[in-house]
Write a protein that holds these residues in place. Sequence first.
Motif, PDB file in Angstrom:
ATOM      1  N   UNK A 227      11.715  76.739  11.643  1.00  0.00           N
ATOM      2  CA  UNK A 227      12.202  76.569  13.018  1.00  0.00           C
ATOM      3  C   UNK A 227      13.661  76.965  13.186  1.00  0.00           C
ATOM      4  N   UNK A 228      14.528  76.582  12.247  1.00  0.00           N
ATOM      5  CA  UNK A 228      15.931  76.947  12.410  1.00  0.00           C
ATOM      6  C   UNK A 228      16.097  78.464  12.350  1.00  0.00           C
ATOM      7  N   UNK A 229      15.417  79.096  11.404  1.00  0.00           N
ATOM      8  CA  UNK A 229      15.550  80.543  11.242  1.00  0.00           C
ATOM      9  C   UNK A 229      15.014  81.293  12.449  1.00  0.00           C
ATOM     10  N   UNK A 230      13.847  80.908  12.932  1.00  0.00           N
ATOM     11  CA  UNK A 230      13.248  81.666  14.029  1.00  0.00           C
ATOM     12  C   UNK A 230      14.012  81.430  15.334  1.00  0.00           C
TER      13      UNK A 230
ATOM     14  N   UNK B 164      15.717  84.533  17.474  1.00  0.00           N
ATOM     15  CA  UNK B 164      15.514  84.779  18.904  1.00  0.00           C
ATOM     16  C   UNK B 164      16.837  84.809  19.645  1.00  0.00           C
ATOM     17  N   UNK B 165      17.734  83.892  19.321  1.00  0.00           N
ATOM     18  CA  UNK B 165      19.030  83.868  19.995  1.00  0.00           C
ATOM     19  C   UNK B 165      19.819  85.142  19.726  1.00  0.00           C
ATOM     20  N   UNK B 166      19.731  85.648  18.488  1.00  0.00           N
ATOM     21  CA  UNK B 166      20.501  86.830  18.114  1.00  0.00           C
ATOM     22  C   UNK B 166      19.898  88.117  18.654  1.00  0.00           C
ATOM     23  N   UNK B 167      18.581  88.138  18.848  1.00  0.00           N
ATOM     24  CA  UNK B 167      17.892  89.373  19.240  1.00  0.00           C
ATOM     25  C   UNK B 167      17.221  89.254  20.607  1.00  0.00           C
ATOM     26  N   UNK B 168      17.721  88.354  21.435  1.00  0.00           N
ATOM     27  CA  UNK B 168      17.079  88.087  22.723  1.00  0.00           C
ATOM     28  C   UNK B 168      16.906  89.343  23.570  1.00  0.00           C
ATOM     29  N   UNK B 169      17.871  90.243  23.524  1.00  0.00           N
ATOM     30  CA  UNK B 169      17.794  91.444  24.356  1.00  0.00           C
ATOM     31  C   UNK B 169      16.701  92.410  23.894  1.00  0.00           C
ATOM     32  N   UNK B 170      16.251  92.255  22.645  1.00  0.00           N
ATOM     33  CA  UNK B 170      15.258  93.170  22.089  1.00  0.00           C
ATOM     34  C   UNK B 170      13.846  92.592  22.074  1.00  0.00           C
ATOM     35  N   UNK B 171      13.710  91.302  22.371  1.00  0.00           N
ATOM     36  CA  UNK B 171      12.407  90.642  22.258  1.00  0.00           C
ATOM     37  C   UNK B 171      11.677  90.719  23.596  1.00  0.00           C
TER      38      UNK B 171
ATOM     39  N   UNK C 243      19.941  75.592  17.248  1.00  0.00           N
ATOM     40  CA  UNK C 243      19.131  75.055  16.163  1.00  0.00           C
ATOM     41  C   UNK C 243      18.187  73.953  16.620  1.00  0.00           C
ATOM     42  N   UNK C 244      18.554  73.198  17.658  1.00  0.00           N
ATOM     43  CA  UNK C 244      17.756  72.045  18.068  1.00  0.00           C
ATOM     44  C   UNK C 244      16.934  72.282  19.323  1.00  0.00           C
ATOM     45  N   UNK C 245      17.039  73.444  19.916  1.00  0.00           N
ATOM     46  CA  UNK C 245      16.277  73.735  21.127  1.00  0.00           C
ATOM     47  C   UNK C 245      14.925  74.327  20.752  1.00  0.00           C
ATOM     48  N   UNK C 246      13.814  73.686  21.144  1.00  0.00           N
ATOM     49  CA  UNK C 246      12.492  74.235  20.823  1.00  0.00           C
ATOM     50  C   UNK C 246      12.363  75.677  21.287  1.00  0.00           C
ATOM     51  N   UNK C 247      11.591  76.429  20.562  1.00  0.00           N
ATOM     52  CA  UNK C 247      11.528  77.870  20.794  1.00  0.00           C
ATOM     53  C   UNK C 247      11.043  78.210  22.191  1.00  0.00           C
ATOM     54  N   UNK C 248      10.022  77.532  22.669  1.00  0.00           N
ATOM     55  CA  UNK C 248       9.499  77.845  24.003  1.00  0.00           C
ATOM     56  C   UNK C 248      10.567  77.625  25.068  1.00  0.00           C
ATOM     57  N   UNK C 249      11.347  76.542  24.933  1.00  0.00           N
ATOM     58  CA  UNK C 249      12.410  76.264  25.898  1.00  0.00           C
ATOM     59  C   UNK C 249      13.525  77.297  25.784  1.00  0.00           C
TER      60      UNK C 249
ATOM     61  N   UNK D 160      14.832  79.844  28.772  1.00  0.00           N
ATOM     62  CA  UNK D 160      16.234  79.931  29.191  1.00  0.00           C
ATOM     63  C   UNK D 160      16.757  81.358  29.128  1.00  0.00           C
ATOM     64  N   UNK D 161      16.191  82.163  28.232  1.00  0.00           N
ATOM     65  CA  UNK D 161      16.644  83.545  28.059  1.00  0.00           C
ATOM     66  C   UNK D 161      15.765  84.551  28.796  1.00  0.00           C
ATOM     67  N   UNK D 162      14.777  84.067  29.510  1.00  0.00           N
ATOM     68  CA  UNK D 162      13.906  84.965  30.256  1.00  0.00           C
ATOM     69  C   UNK D 162      12.957  85.766  29.382  1.00  0.00           C
ATOM     70  N   UNK D 163      12.639  85.256  28.189  1.00  0.00           N
ATOM     71  CA  UNK D 163      11.725  85.936  27.275  1.00  0.00           C
ATOM     72  C   UNK D 163      10.315  85.417  27.513  1.00  0.00           C
ATOM     73  N   UNK D 164       9.348  86.272  27.834  1.00  0.00           N
ATOM     74  CA  UNK D 164       7.976  85.808  28.049  1.00  0.00           C
ATOM     75  C   UNK D 164       7.371  85.244  26.765  1.00  0.00           C
ATOM     76  N   UNK D 165       6.596  84.185  26.907  1.00  0.00           N
ATOM     77  CA  UNK D 165       5.868  83.618  25.778  1.00  0.00           C
ATOM     78  C   UNK D 165       4.373  83.616  26.094  1.00  0.00           C
TER      79      UNK D 165
END
Length: 270
Positions: A14-17, A21-28, A85-91, A95-100
């Motif tokens: 979870x911490x790594x993923x 996502x935070x580092x590559x948000x513009x590419x996801x 690190x503590x924000x669940x991935x879906x949330x 917040x970053x506008x990335x579709x899930x």
Amino acid sequence: MRIALLTLEALANRRAVRRFVAAHADDIALVGLSDPYRPQAGGAFGQTWRRLRRSGPRILPYLVLNFALPGLVDALRRAPPGDVDRTPLARSCAERGIPTAKVEDVNGPAFRDALAASGAELLVSFHFDQILTAETIAAAPFGGINVHPGLLPLHRGPVPTIHALLDEPIRLGVSIHRLAPRIDAGGLLAQTEMADAPGLTALAAAARLHEAALPLLDRVLPEIAAGSASETPLPVLPYRAFPTRAEMAALARKGRRAAGLSDVGEALRG
């Protein structure tokens, strides 16, 4: 290069993923979230019973701490803004506008449609528990890669750090390899070893190794986009599934554990 990230968020990754996502948000372009207890896989009872029948009760702390407790903690606690690190991935994705997309069957028409609509060019599997067919991998123009917390070609399978701790000598590491229909058998793109530590559990080792994969991904992804990635074919060694009861007993005799109290603290901290 647009990325479709496939993952199952658990303590091991979870911490790594979340950092990835935070580092590559513009590419996801899409994040596909698998549920380990989906009905197609037998549900919570079926999955747990299957693991217990094979591995015995010593595997239960690993299952609870990796899959169940982190989700409960996330549901009960609201991470402060900006706490990656503590924000669940879906949330975090919302917040970053990335579709899930909830992935019930990665090879089914629903996911294929979502993948096509996203415009993703590369699949990145990061602690994902479903096997992709050749047709699904080919649906992305650049194919796919996988993060495997083991030193391939050793320890092919879902829990490589347990088998690494069983081996003598213990060898821990993480590999980035091409996705292939045969599990953990694609060409090697990058790999690094990690030193063992006294009392290190298999679950803690998996978490550290997934984090160690992040700089490797930062190197490999631009190479794939530029068409300059170098792949090393690997021999396909025997597949190593969830450990047997005898293997879990052997791990205990070595004074090692699949999961322990230190992992409880990590799960509660987030």
